[in-house]
Design an enzyme around this catalytic site. Structure first.
Site, PDB file in Angstrom:
ATOM      1  N   ASP A 145       0.822  -1.212   0.000  1.00  0.00           N
ATOM      2  CA  ASP A 145       0.000   0.000   0.000  1.00  0.00           C
ATOM      3  C   ASP A 145       0.853   1.258   0.000  1.00  0.00           C
ATOM      4  OD1 ASP A 145      -2.638  -1.131   0.117  1.00  0.00           O
ATOM      5  OD2 ASP A 145      -2.199  -1.736   2.173  1.00  0.00           O
ATOM      6  N   ASP A 175      -9.674  -6.381  -1.726  1.00  0.00           N
ATOM      7  CA  ASP A 175      -8.788  -5.861  -0.669  1.00  0.00           C
ATOM      8  C   ASP A 175      -9.607  -5.219   0.445  1.00  0.00           C
ATOM      9  OD1 ASP A 175      -6.693  -4.733   0.771  1.00  0.00           O
ATOM     10  OD2 ASP A 175      -6.211  -3.212  -0.733  1.00  0.00           O
TER      11      ASP A 175
END
Ligand code: DX5
Ligand code: ZN
Length: 214
Positions: A34, A172
């Site tokens: 991320d 996700d």
């Protein structure tokens, strides 16, 4: 075959190298990473320098999830990290089509990410430009959130939209082993897992997650 993608954001930051070594020893093919700028989402996560450092220490494929307000300004730096898969939020730019083309031009896999409130129909005119679609199953930015169940319908609809094109579906956020199974049944190919993997007894948890999506 559906794959589990560990999200390094959920790992123990004080033992990052051990965490990466663990994932490699477990034959992990793709690592989800991320990138957050504190603007597109309120949180801040790994930047290009940290990603490049991890990449140098690893043989895994890196899937960089860009949660930034100006993706165009950061794209070149992300490409330079060596990441093989790069995804950009549909909501982050009026020029998503052009950014996806740039990612492919750099010979990386191009992904488009949609937030829970963005309908899958937004993907229709991008299907020729992408290698994967990342469906957010939480609002991005914070770990430990609850999976939004309506996402299962979105996965099924996206699968229909893709048809016979060679495009993978990734999910996700908030996924545990039960939900991983349901996402796989709905049509997800790549399932990101953070908190449900990186806690006590992660080896056993990893095994269970992998088994759940087979
Ligand atoms: C959240 C991130 C996720 C996060 C998932 O904004 O995009 O990749 O690490 O963590 P869990 O699985 O704990 O929700
Ligand atoms: Zn992510």
């Amino acid at each position: 075959m559906t794959q589990i993608l560990p999200s390094i954001f959920g790992a123990d930051i004080l033992h990052l190298q051990d965490e990466i070594d663990f994932l490699e020893a477990e034959q992990t093919e793709i690592l989800h990473v991320d990138l957050m700028d504190g603007n597109f989402v309120s949180n801040i996560a790994f930047g290009p320098n940290q990603i490049a450092a991890m990449k140098q220490h690893s043989t895994m494929t890196f899937d960089v999830h860009m949660m930034v307000e100006q993706p165009n300004d950061h794209l070149e730096d992300v490409i330079q990290t060596g990441a093989e898969m790069i995804s950009v939020h549909y909501e982050a730019t009026p020029h998503i089509h052009s950014i996806l083309q740039k990612i492919r031009k750099a010979k990386r896999k191009a992904g488009v990410v949609i937030n829970p409130g963005t309908p899958e129909a937004a993907l229709e005119y991008l299907l020729e430009e992408i290698d994967y679609i990342l469906i957010m199953t939480i609002n991005p930015g914070q770990p430990g959130q609850t999976f939004i169940r309506k996402s299962l319908e979105k996965i099924r609809n996206t699968k229909k939209l893709i048809g016979d094109r060679n495009i993978l579906i990734e999910v996700d956020g908030g996924v545990n082993k039960e939900l991983a199974k349901q996402c796989a049944e709905a049509g997800a190919d790549l399932i990101v897992v953070g908190g449900a993997l990186f806690s006590e007894d992660k080896k056993a948890r990893y095994e269970e997650l992998k088994k759940a999506v087979q």
